[in-house]
Design a protein around this motif. Structure first.
Motif, PDB file in Angstrom:
ATOM      1  N   GLY A  89       0.781  -1.225   0.000  1.00 40.75           N
ATOM      2  CA  GLY A  89       0.000   0.000   0.000  1.00 40.75           C
ATOM      3  C   GLY A  89       0.810   1.270   0.000  1.00 40.75           C
ATOM      4  O   GLY A  89       0.250   2.352  -0.199  1.00 40.75           O
ATOM      5  N   GLN A  90       2.139   1.194   0.215  1.00 39.19           N
ATOM      6  CA  GLN A  90       2.948   2.406   0.224  1.00 39.19           C
ATOM      7  C   GLN A  90       3.057   2.975  -1.190  1.00 39.19           C
ATOM      8  O   GLN A  90       2.940   2.254  -2.178  1.00 39.19           O
ATOM      9  CB  GLN A  90       4.349   2.113   0.769  1.00 39.19           C
ATOM     10  N   LEU A  91       3.285   4.303  -1.246  1.00 39.29           N
ATOM     11  CA  LEU A  91       3.457   4.989  -2.517  1.00 39.29           C
ATOM     12  C   LEU A  91       4.938   5.298  -2.708  1.00 39.29           C
ATOM     13  O   LEU A  91       5.615   5.750  -1.784  1.00 39.29           O
ATOM     14  CB  LEU A  91       2.647   6.290  -2.547  1.00 39.29           C
ATOM     15  N   VAL A  92       5.410   5.088  -3.939  1.00 39.66           N
ATOM     16  CA  VAL A  92       6.826   5.292  -4.257  1.00 39.66           C
ATOM     17  C   VAL A  92       6.908   6.206  -5.477  1.00 39.66           C
ATOM     18  O   VAL A  92       6.243   5.966  -6.484  1.00 39.66           O
ATOM     19  CB  VAL A  92       7.534   3.947  -4.550  1.00 39.66           C
ATOM     20  N   LEU A  93       7.703   7.276  -5.342  1.00 37.85           N
ATOM     21  CA  LEU A  93       7.974   8.163  -6.468  1.00 37.85           C
ATOM     22  C   LEU A  93       9.165   7.590  -7.238  1.00 37.85           C
ATOM     23  O   LEU A  93      10.261   7.460  -6.697  1.00 37.85           O
ATOM     24  CB  LEU A  93       8.290   9.583  -5.972  1.00 37.85           C
ATOM     25  N   ILE A  94       8.954   7.234  -8.487  1.00 27.68           N
ATOM     26  CA  ILE A  94       9.988   6.567  -9.286  1.00 27.68           C
ATOM     27  C   ILE A  94      10.916   7.626  -9.865  1.00 27.68           C
ATOM     28  O   ILE A  94      10.492   8.531 -10.586  1.00 27.68           O
ATOM     29  CB  ILE A  94       9.352   5.726 -10.401  1.00 27.68           C
ATOM     30  N   LEU A  95      12.207   7.494  -9.505  1.00 25.06           N
ATOM     31  CA  LEU A  95      13.213   8.457  -9.961  1.00 25.06           C
ATOM     32  C   LEU A  95      14.025   7.945 -11.134  1.00 25.06           C
ATOM     33  O   LEU A  95      14.567   8.734 -11.911  1.00 25.06           O
ATOM     34  CB  LEU A  95      14.160   8.813  -8.802  1.00 25.06           C
ATOM     35  N   GLY A  96      14.213   6.654 -11.272  1.00 24.26           N
ATOM     36  CA  GLY A  96      15.020   6.113 -12.359  1.00 24.26           C
ATOM     37  C   GLY A  96      14.770   4.634 -12.518  1.00 24.26           C
ATOM     38  O   GLY A  96      14.358   3.939 -11.578  1.00 24.26           O
ATOM     39  N   LYS A  97      15.011   4.139 -13.740  1.00 24.18           N
ATOM     40  CA  LYS A  97      14.821   2.724 -14.050  1.00 24.18           C
ATOM     41  C   LYS A  97      16.089   2.167 -14.661  1.00 24.18           C
ATOM     42  O   LYS A  97      16.741   2.840 -15.452  1.00 24.18           O
ATOM     43  CB  LYS A  97      13.661   2.527 -15.028  1.00 24.18           C
TER      44      LYS A  97
END
Length: 1593
Positions: free
Chosen positions: A977-985
């Motif tokens: 359920g946590q939210l993660v801001l994606i910075l790089g792949k």
């Protein structure tokens, strides 16, 4: 009358003034207007750009891209005419190029010069006569008698095409002759380019009434007195007045015939002393010859000399002659010709008077000039006489100097001769001393032989005496005098011998018993070890299975049963280990007893030998032959009886041992059956547990499926709720905007706001700021709380600067900050950790105490003080006491980085790296679940797009669907359920993100991409990340052939999404999804034991220790990779080299540049593979390899072709890339031939990198084998040597790449030096014999002293090469010598001078000549350099290189001697005699070789002498080896050819194990064997072997 002919192209003064005003309004720079300024101005006219371009091309006369005033005025005039409808001319009219008449000085009508006709008799008229001022002529007085009747004339034109008359005068142009008035109308030439008004007189008269005053002499028109009144006006000529007078005088002195001009020869002789180049003089002539007649008049000569002065002062010469430098006469003549005026009789009359006066003045000046010339002639004569006397004095002085130099040269020659005589005398003395030494040695040898001869005679005399004594004793014995005494002594001796023999037999029996016990104990120990090895994997496997099983799901009874079984097994293992330890202790004790027994046995044997010798001596003196025979018969009978007795005892012992062994085997068999039964029971229990685990797995899967469906249902409900909220939010968006109160204390990433009367927290990433309208802005302006956070901080910073707030302890965390607060300079940080560099004690209450290495959480950062928290306490501390940890920044990889070091971080191009530590050139960072070091120049900072301001891309938000526990400090802890801001792949399946959890710190780190799902930006729909089945790594490059396939490179990680098709799998890489062949990848989790792949016999494999298994695995891995590498080399020749060569797309030089010496690489590695195969055949296929280090050490020393390839490979790669980029046809050709199935999709560029990659792998392979080789193993020493050579080869390759200049110069020498008269092939860019790679230390030009012959010398680190040019050439330095454009060919002057045989000497130190001597064996070179400095450099460098060469050879000899001199104890020795070799391989072009033999056994090395020019050497060379292990030691015999300039060439090798020698030499003594040489087509060696084992008969 007055005729006017208007000219449409002429620019009037009024127009010119207007143009100048416009020009000044454009703010010209240095008198010029740029192209941009002019373009903007001209575009205002409304003309098309093409028309303006034509106008610019006409107006820009000097094509410099800018305009001066004249060019601007021309352009304005052309624009005006074009607007009026006039067509533009094809070329600029000449009248437009002239300056405005307003700039010329004007005079009133009465003072204007009259233009008068000149009769045909007038000599010396210069075609460049000045016409300075013209005006309309006024009415003439009728009462005046003119000197000459006026006649209508034509305007004078500045023509330069008139020929010179025979008397030296110029022919009068036709248009300067008077013409009748009646013919004026028809004969007047009118030019469209010169339509100026022409003034005509109505009076007519005779043409030949000119007085004598007008009979002008030569040069009159060019004299100063002939200048018209207009020329007297101050001129605008740029030549200074002083220069005009000076060069006018020089012109008069050169114009001896006074013809008014100078020819080219006269001018060249005058300018020869200016020291200017021919190019400059040619440019000056072109500029000065204004009328282009090939001659220089006075003003042109003055102009030329003025340009010479400009060039000598360093000023640049103009391309075209500027207006200010054009002679006034030329300018005004042009102007006059364009503007002819009407001439009156009065003006003509005045002009004639002026001309008469000018002629008189000219004649006066001519007389003065004649007198001056006479004076100059007398002065010149006196000067010549004085110079002649000085020259004679100088010649006499020069003669004296040369005589003195000759005398000094003779003295030096005498000194050199004396020095040579002294040297010869010293050499004669040394030779005499050597001769005396030789004679002394011969004398000593003769004396020694004489002494031996005397000793021999004495021994013979002693023998004669003993024989006589023996005879006398026999006579006494016959007489019976001492018969009884001798019998008693004989009986005593026999009794003692019996006792000793009995004791010896007992000792032998005890020894054999102990040996049998030790053998039995060893067998037991081996049996227990084998059982332990068999049980240990089973125990590990069962332990791992027990660990993997869920304990909570296993029934208690089963668990207890398993625990009991495990306990029993552990007890059994413990008992077996105790038994093994006891056996090892017993074995060690037995071995110690055996050693003591062997020592006692040797001591007894030595005592027995001493007593036996003493007894034999007494028997020889006392016993007679008959008594001896009797004693021997008795002894033989007794020994036979004792032997039979011992054999009976031994037979009984063997039977007893056999019974004991049988019982032991039965016991072991029983134990094995019992263990087998236990194993079956454990296997049964394991199957039961496996079945239970499968059932539990099925239950868990069902439960997960149920939970997943429930989660999907909830997710669907949440999605519907979010869609409903989204619709409501869109409806209310027009009426209301969410108000954000930024004054509330908040966590980073979260905002507190209100919407529709509701207050609460929400993620900052889910919103973007709305630009307010005008009214909203007006309303919100007074409230600082509505400003962005960055603006508040900026305002706070400015307020702090104004207020002068400098306190380091300004509190920044206020529970209820007022909107108007302006805190100090503060940086609020969220997730920064700092480590204490040293301890800090609080000075005040608000300070923070900490010790060294404490980790502090930094809350705020001010200029010099930071606020932190440690153990729940907050306080301030100096920032210099700590260093930041975890201050991670994102960087993007610019290139792919691979490294064999485990501590390095590898990544691909485009990957995102989180940098945590930056120190120097190597940084520390993380990528996914990996951390390590990497070079800083491989990455660049990444600009993240996490800003939420409008106009930028919205960030991606993911929701955790599966928790993740980190395995490293750089990973995130994820919860459902946590939210993660994606910075790089990254392509590895790991993403970089930032947690958005409320109430927690904003943490950055890595997490698996499969654990989250991406949330949509507009709706609540979620897009789950693709679930990877497994992860594989590419083992080859693959290019997609269809649209549904993906391409990848070797080493890239691929997430497999579907494996339902056995041949084509579906995967994802870098966001691209597609199919790929399964045989191009391998599983990343594959952990196959390489040792299992080579051994065919599992029993043999089980008998090896784990360390030996690893060793054999690494050895066979090396062999297999070497085989594949050789196949790749062969593929390049067959697939790429041959088609490219046959296609003709590349010439021979380009092929050589790309492939360099590829065939030599193939030969080197083929030879290594063949040697490895031969070694495998020696021990048996699929059997352990005992020795491999010697082969690697030997072959790696012959891989010098890699140095050349790696040094030149970058040039080949550059050429290949250039041709591929620029020629699509060539690129398609390479793609076509690369489709061969053997290439496996790899292009040629990938194959060209393999040699460099292979060279770097050798140290890693050898190091792995060495780490798995036990101490004391025979292969350990050679492996260490091989590792040294591999690392040395890598270092040499690296140096070769770094020292590209040295390599290029060696290649240049190889191509430009013809090595004639050298038997051995000399490759410059290669390895030397013993000094590593060849280096060019120095090079330059020198001369032979006697013949003064020019030589080019090249000093390498192993020899000095003297060459001479086949054809003379000039070179100003080494750079030009080594240039590729220099095609000079050099030939060897003398054979190369080896530096270990050279001696450098300097002549007399007081001599100033740069001479030095080089002595080489019996030859001396006397050489000379250009200066003393160069000689000193040569001498020092030759000495240093020679000393290093000699020192290296000495160290090599000392090392071999020390290896032989080490005293080692062993079980025996092997005597080897290398007799000869036959039919060896020829190593020289003449079909001969210089072979020598090297015999080795482990570290023991012996080398024979070198025999020159033979294929059948006879060495007869002896050596002795100490044997340590009968079954491990191997005798290796290798034959090499001695080379001077390269490593010794290999002529063959043969090997024979010591165990084989023992088997063949059993009770035979020494034998002679013929051994075939391996790895070569021909050759065999004859050896004599004698094996002597200690402690055996």
């Amino acid at each position: 009358g007055l005729a006017t002919f208007p000219n449409v192209w002429a620019i009037s003064p009024e127009e010119r003034n207007k143009h100048d005003q416009k020009f000044d309004t454009l703010s010209p720079l240095h008198g010029y207007v740029s192209g941009d300024q002019a373009r903007k101005f001209f575009l205002q006219s409304g003309l098309p750009a093409s028309v303006l371009a034509e106008i610019w091309a006409l107006a820009d006369m000097n094509k410099d891209g800018k305009m001066d005033r004249l060019e601007f005025s021309i352009a304005m005039k052309l624009v005006k005419l074009k607007l009026q409808g006039t067509n533009l001319p094809s070329a600029l009219p000449i009248i437009m190029k002239q300056p405005s008449m307003s700039t010329m000085p004007m005079m009133s009508g009465a003072n204007y010069t009259m233009l008068t006709p000149i009769t045909m008799a007038t000599p010396g008229l210069a075609p460049s006569m000045a016409m300075t001022g013209l005006s309309h002529l006024g009415p003439t007085a009728t009462g005046l008698s003119p000197l000459m009747a006026s006649a209508p004339v034509r305007p004078m034109m500045p023509s330069v095409g008139n020929a010179t008359l025979p008397n030296g005068t110029m022919a009068i142009p036709q248009y300067l002759q008077p013409i009748p008035a009646g013919s004026l109308v028809t004969g007047l030439p009118l030019s469209a380019s010169y339509p100026s008004p022409l003034g005509l007189s109505s009076s007519t008269g005779g043409m030949n009434k000119a007085p004598s005053l007008l009979d002008l002499g030569p040069g009159s028109l060019s004299s100063p007195s002939f200048m018209t009144p207009m020329s007297a006006v101050p001129s605008d000529w740029a030549v200074p007045h002083a220069s005009r007078l000076k060069y006018r005088q020089q012109f008069n002195s050169l114009d001896k015939q006074m013809i008014g001009f100078l020819t080219g020869t006269q001018v060249r002789s005058a300018m020869a002393t200016t020291m200017l180049t021919q190019t400059q003089l040619a440019s000056i002539w072109t500029l000065a010859d204004v009328d282009k007649d090939g001659k220089l008049k006075a003003e042109e000569f003055i102009l030329a000399m003025h340009l010479v002065d400009m060039a000598r002062c360093g000023q640049p010469l103009p391309i075209t002659l500027p207006t200010e430098l054009v002679p006034p006469s030329q300018r005004y003549v042009d102007t006059l010709s364009k503007n002819p005026v009407k001439v009156t009789f009065e003006d003509k009359f005045k002009a004639n008077l002026d001309k008469g006066n000018a002629e008189l003045e000219k004649r006066r000046l001519a007389l003065q000039e004649a007198e001056r010339r006479e004076q100059e002639r007398r002065a010149q004569k006196e000067r010549e006489e004085r110079e002649k006397r000085e020259r004679e004095a100088r010649e006499a002085e020069e003669q004296r100097r040369k005589e003195e130099e000759k005398r000094q040269e003779r003295l030096r020659e005498l000194e050199r001769q004396r020095e040579e005589e002294r040297q010869k005398e010293l050499e004669r003395k040394e030779a005499a001393q050597r001769e005396l030494e030789r004679q002394r040695k011969e004398e000593l040898e003769r004396k020694r032989r004489g002494e031996l001869q005397i000793k021999k005679v004495q021994e013979q005399d002693e023998i004669v005496k003993l024989k006589a004594k023996k005879k006398s004793l026999e006579m006494e014995l016959e007489a019976g005098n001492k018969h009884r005494q001798i019998s008693d002594r004989l009986r005593d001796i026999q009794n003692k011998r019996k006792l000793q023999k009995t004791q010896l037999d007992l000792n032998w029996q005890r020894k054999e018993t102990q040996q049998q016990d030790i053998y039995n104990l060893q067998k037991q120990l081996e049996e227990f070890q084998r059982k332990l090895h068999q049980l240990t994997p089973e125990q590990k496997r069962l332990s791992e299975k027990l660990k993997t099983m869920s304990v909570g799901n296993i029934p208690a009874s089963t668990l207890s049963t398993l625990m009991v079984g495990v306990t029993e097994k552990r007890a059994n293992c413990f008992k077996l280990q105790q038994q093994r330890d006891a056996l090892e202790q017993d074995t060690a004790a037995k071995l110690a007893e055996m050693d003591q027994y062997n020592k006692r046995q040797r001591k007894l044997q030595e005592e027995r030998e001493a007593k036996r010798r003493e007894a034999e001596e007494r028997e020889r003196q006392a016993l007679i032959q008959a008594a001896k025979e009797q004693v021997e018969r008795d002894l033989r009978a007794k020994e036979e009886a004792e032997r039979m007795k011992r054999e009976e005892e031994e037979r009984k012992k063997r039977e007893e041992e056999e019974r004991r062994r049988k019982a032991e085997r039965q016991r072991h068999e029983e134990e094995r059956r019992r263990l087998e039964e236990e194993r079956r029971q454990l296997e049964e229990e394991r199957r039961k547990l496996e079945e239970e685990r499968k059932q539990e797995e099925r239950r868990r899967k069902e439960e997960e499926e149920r939970r997943r469906k429930e989660e999907e249902r909830k997710e669907e409900e949440r999605r519907r709720v979010r869609e409903e909220e989204e619709r409501k939010r869109q409806k209310a968006a027009e009426a209301a905007v969410r108000d954000v109160d930024e004054t509330v204390e908040r966590d980073e990433g979260w905002l507190y706001g209100s919407r529709l009367g509701k207050m609460g927290w929400f993620p900052e990433s889910y919103v973007e700021r709305v630009t307010p309208s005008g009214a909203a802005t007006t309303t919100a302006a007074p409230s600082p709380a509505k400003l962005p956070l960055q603006s508040q901080l900026s305002n706070a910073l400015e307020a702090a600067k104004v207020a002068g707030a400098k306190s380091a302890f300004t509190p920044t965390h206020s529970p209820n900050p007022a909107p108007s607060e302006t805190p100090g300079q503060v940086k609020v940080v969220g997730n920064v950790l700092a480590q204490a560099l040293c301890s800090w004690t609080a000075k005040t209450d608000n300070h923070l105490d900490f010790d060294k290495d404490d980790v502090i959480q930094v809350l705020e950062q001010q200029e010099n003080w930071w606020l932190g928290e440690l153990n729940g306490e907050k306080g301030w501390f100096p920032k210099t006491y700590v260093t930041l940890l975890g201050e991670e920044e994102k960087y993007v990889a610019l290139y792919t980085y691979e490294s064999p070091e485990l501590s390095d971080l590898t990544f691909n191009e485009g990957d995102v790296i989180l940098v945590s530590k930056r120190e120097g050139e190597w940084w520390h960072g993380s990528r996914g679940d990996r951390t390590g070091l990497f070079p800083s120049n491989y990455v660049k900072p990444k600009e993240t797009d996490t800003s939420s301001t409008s106009g930028k891309k919205k960030p991606e938000i993911g929701q955790v669907i599966k928790p993740h526990s980190p395995t490293g400090p750089d990973q995130l802890i994820l919860e459902n359920g946590q939210l993660v801001l994606i910075l790089g792949k990254n392509s590895s399946g790991w993403w970089l993100g930032e947690l958005q959890a409320r109430g927690k710190k904003r943490q950055k780190g890595w997490f698996p991409a499969s654990n989250i799902k991406i949330l949509g930006s507009n709706s609540g729909k979620s897009t789950p990340a693709s679930q990877a089945v497994c992860q594989v790594i590419a083992i080859y490059d693959y290019s997609a052939a269809n649209q549904d396939e993906i391409s990848f490179s070797k080493g890239q990680l691929i997430n497999v999404l579907d494996k339902s098709n056995p041949d084509w799998w579906k995967g994802e890489i870098n966001g691209a999804t597609g199919l790929f062949p399964f045989n191009y990848v391998k599983l990343t989790t594959a952990d196959c034991d390489p040792s299992q792949q080579w051994c065919a016999d599992l029993n043999s494999l089980d008998s090896l220790s784990s360390q030996e298994k690893k060793r054999q695995g690494y050895i066979h891995e090396l062999i297999q990779t070497e085989e594949r590498y050789v196949e790749d080399l062969q593929i390049v020749l067959e697939v790429f080299y041959k088609p490219m060569s046959e296609s003709g797309r590349l010439n021979e030089a380009e092929m050589s540049l790309i492939f360099v010496n590829w065939k030599e690489l193939l030969a080197c590695n083929t030879k290594l593979v063949q040697a490895l195969h031969d070694r495998k055949k020696t021990g048996g296929e699929k059997m352990p390899v005992q020795m491999i280090g010697d082969i690697l050490a030997s072959e790696l020393s012959h891989m010098q072709p890699y140095i050349r390839f790696c040094s030149c490979q970058i040039n080949g790669a550059t050429l290949l890339q250039t041709r591929t980029d620029n020629e699509p046809d060539f690129k398609n050709f390479l793609k076509k031939i690369a489709t061969d199935y053997r290439c496996k999709g790899m292009p040629l560029s990938s194959f060209l990198l393999k040699p460099m990659q292979r060279i770097t792998r050798y140290p890693l392979h050898i190091k792995s084998i060495l780490e798995s080789t036990a101490e004391g193993h025979a292969d350990r020493g050679p492996l260490k040597q091989a590792l040294e050579r591999a690392e040395e080869l890598c270092q040499q390759v690296n140096e070769g790449v770094r020292e590209k200049e040295n390599s290029d110069r060696l290649e240049w020498i190889q191509n430009h030096v013809q090595c004639e008269g050298i038997i051995e092939k000399l490759t410059f860019n290669s390895l030397t014999n013993c000094l590593g790679p060849r280096k060019l230390l120095h090079s330059g030009k020198m001369y032979k002293v006697k013949s003064n012959k020019e030589l080019w010398a090249f000093l390498f680190n192993d020899f000095l090469l003297l060459t001479h040019a086949a054809k003379q050439f000039t070179s100003s330095g080494l750079d030009k010598l080594f240039s590729n454009k220099n095609n000079v060919q050099l030939k060897t002057y003398k054979p190369p001078v080896l530096l270990n045989e050279v001696l450098v000497k300097l002549p007399d130190p007081s001599s100033d000549e740069p001479i030095f001597h080089i002595s080489h064996i019996d030859r001396v070179y006397v050489l000379k350099t250009d200066n003393i400095k160069e000689r000193t450099s040569w001498v020092h460098k030759i000495k240093a290189a020679s000393e290093e060469f000699i020192e290296t050879e000495k160290k090599k000899r000392d090392k071999a001697y020390q290896a032989r001199a080490v005293k080692t104890s062993g079980i025996g020795r092997l005597l080897v005699t290398i007799l000869e070799a036959t039919e060896l391989k020829a190593g020289k072009p003449n079909g001969k070789s210089n072979p020598y033999c090297e015999v080795t056994m482990g570290p023991q090395i012996f080398t024979s002498r070198t025999i020159n020019d033979t294929l059948n050497p006879k060495w007869n060379f002896n050596c002795q080896f100490h044997i340590k292990d009968l079954y491990q030691d191997v005798l290796s015999i290798a034959i090499f050819e001695r080379d001077q300039f390269s490593p010794d060439d290999f002529l063959g090798r043969t090997e024979i194990p010591v165990a084989t020698i023992k088997k063949e030499l059993e009770n035979k003594g020494s034998v002679t064997r013929r051994l075939l040489l391996h790895e070569v087509p021909t050759g065999e060696v004859w050896v004599r072997l004698d094996l002597q084992l200690f402690g055996s008969k």
